[in-house]
Every structure is written in structure tokens, then in C-alpha cells.
Design an enzyme around this catalytic site. Structure first.
Site, PDB file in Angstrom:
ATOM      1  N   ALA A  66     -17.923-106.154   9.317  1.00 52.06           N
ATOM      2  CA  ALA A  66     -19.033-105.337   9.801  1.00 52.06           C
ATOM      3  C   ALA A  66     -20.284-105.601   8.971  1.00 52.06           C
ATOM      4  O   ALA A  66     -20.207-106.058   7.830  1.00 52.06           O
ATOM      5  CB  ALA A  66     -18.656-103.859   9.730  1.00 52.06           C
ATOM      6  N   GLY A 105     -13.640-106.440  10.110  1.00 47.60           N
ATOM      7  CA  GLY A 105     -13.930-106.222  11.521  1.00 47.60           C
ATOM      8  C   GLY A 105     -13.782-107.481  12.352  1.00 47.60           C
ATOM      9  O   GLY A 105     -13.469-107.418  13.546  1.00 47.60           O
ATOM     10  N   GLU A 108     -10.274-107.671  13.223  1.00 53.10           N
ATOM     11  CA  GLU A 108     -10.010-106.628  14.221  1.00 53.10           C
ATOM     12  C   GLU A 108     -10.508-107.048  15.607  1.00 53.10           C
ATOM     13  O   GLU A 108      -9.846-106.780  16.606  1.00 53.10           O
ATOM     14  CB  GLU A 108     -10.642-105.312  13.767  1.00 53.10           C
ATOM     15  CG  GLU A 108      -9.905-104.760  12.555  1.00 53.10           C
ATOM     16  CD  GLU A 108     -10.549-103.537  11.945  1.00 53.10           C
ATOM     17  OE1 GLU A 108      -9.856-102.515  11.856  1.00 53.10           O
ATOM     18  OE2 GLU A 108     -11.738-103.612  11.580  1.00 53.10           O
ATOM     19  N   GLU A 128     -11.962-105.069   3.066  1.00 54.38           N
ATOM     20  CA  GLU A 128     -12.644-103.789   2.861  1.00 54.38           C
ATOM     21  C   GLU A 128     -11.790-102.773   2.115  1.00 54.38           C
ATOM     22  O   GLU A 128     -12.312-101.856   1.486  1.00 54.38           O
ATOM     23  CB  GLU A 128     -13.141-103.213   4.196  1.00 54.38           C
ATOM     24  CG  GLU A 128     -12.063-102.870   5.205  1.00 54.38           C
ATOM     25  CD  GLU A 128     -11.696-104.002   6.155  1.00 54.38           C
ATOM     26  OE1 GLU A 128     -11.436-103.714   7.328  1.00 54.38           O
ATOM     27  OE2 GLU A 128     -11.642-105.168   5.718  1.00 54.38           O
TER      28      GLU A 128
END
Length: 192
Positions: A66, A105, A108, A128
Site C-alpha cells: 500500500a 497489499g 493480497e 507490514e
């Protein structure tokens, strides 16, 4: 080539749509990236001439997580959940074409796609958690469903980086290639 946002464009190759992200330096998943991909996924869904989509990145890597510069800001539409569901619930196959790394992310996003192809040198991780942040884009649900709980308990809380060979064994990657990622990704739906 159709510009969907300042960081994402859609390219048609016959019945295949490539959703190109170019958000230097590491293709962080910013609001612009989410909005562009979300718009592209909607276009793929409504266009009967498109059979499949490919999420692919220009530059140094697949998504490296992210955009941390947006942390603490109010999320603009589409929200992560809406974006995530548009990938996961796509009626047409969406392929993640992964080079260099898929972190946080980015991993993901790849897990939400129906198929994942990766360069043999690519690496994967949920870094993270090293900062005390729990993966928030579906990784804590999809990773164990695909790879199993033992692998998830090893990889997610430790932020361990793993390569494509292990990703294949775990089911996180479906195919590994040496080069020409774009061509290999396009050939997958073209063969079916």
C-alpha cells in the site's frame, strides 16, 4: 491504450485486457491505482469481447504494498474492500503477472486474482507485520485458504520473504516463468 487513472491504463490484445499499472518507484497501491484498476475491472466485466484480464505492472516490481503516504487519510472510493471484491468475485478470469516482488497489499492483490504467474526470481512477503500492521487486504483469509494454516502461521507473522519455487509448492503461484512475463500471461487465457 485507454487511460483509466493517472497510474493505470487498459490495453486490449484481442480478447485479453491488460491492466497496466505504472506508479514509480515501487508501484505502491495508491488511491489512483485502486481507482484505475477498479474501473478497468468494471470494463472487463461489461465488455463481452473480453474473455480475461491481466493485472501487470511496469517498472521495478509488481505491487510492493500500500502507499504509506496515504496512511491516516480518509479513504476515497473505491475502498479497499470494494476493490478487493471486484477482483475476487470477477466472473472472468483475472491473472496476476508478478515480477520482482509482491509484498503486502501487492501479495493480497495477487491472492484475490483467479490465477497467478510469476517470474522465477520473484519474491513474496507480508512485511507490514514487522511494523505491527496486520495485512488488511484479505491476506489473512486467502493465504491460509490457499497455502494452509501451517504455512500461514510460519509466513504471515514472521514477515518471512519466500521465493517463487516455494510459492508454487504452496499454491500461491500457479506457474513460474524465466522471461517474457507479458507474453506468458497473455498466452494463458488464449489457450483455454
Amino acid at each position: 491504450m485507454t487511460e483509466l487513472s493517472k497510474t493505470v491504463s487498459l490495453e486490449r490484445r484481442g480478447e485479453i485486457a491488460l491492466l497496466w499499472t505504472d506508479n514509480p518507484p515501487v508501484n505502491a497501491i495508491s488511491q489512483s491505482v485502486k481507482a484505475g484498476l477498479f474501473k478497468g475491472l468494471a470494463e472487463i466485466a461489461r465488455d463481452d469481447g473480453i474473455r480475461a484480464g491481466i493485472v501487470i505492472c511496469r517498472g521495478s516490481s509488481f505491487f510492493s504494498g500500500a502507499d504509506i503516504t496515504e496512511f491516516g487519510q480518509e479513504e476515497q472510493p473505491p475502498g479497499w474492500l470494494e476493490f478487493d471484491r471486484s477482483l475476487d468475485l470477477s466472473q472472468k478470469p483475472i491473472i496476476a503477472a508478478i515480477h520482482t516482488r509482491a509484498f503486502g497489499g501487492g501479495l493480497e492483490v495477487a491472492l484475490a486474482c483467479q490465477y497467478r504467474i510469476a517470474e522465477k526470481a520473484a519474491v513474496f512477503a507480508f512485511p507490514e507485520v514487522g511494523l505491527g500492521i496486520i495485512p488488511g487486504g484479505g491476506g489473512t483469509q486467502r493465504f491460509p485458504r490457499i497455502a494452509g494454516f501451517e504455512a500461514a502461521l510460519d509466513i504471515i507473522p514472521s514477515a518471512r520473504v519466500f521465493g517463487t519455487a516455494e510459492a508454487l509448492k504452496l499454491g500461491i503461484a500457479d506457474r513460474a516463468i524465466d522471461s517474457k512475463l507479458e507474453d506468458a500471461a497473455i498466452s494463458l487465457p488464449a489457450r483455454s
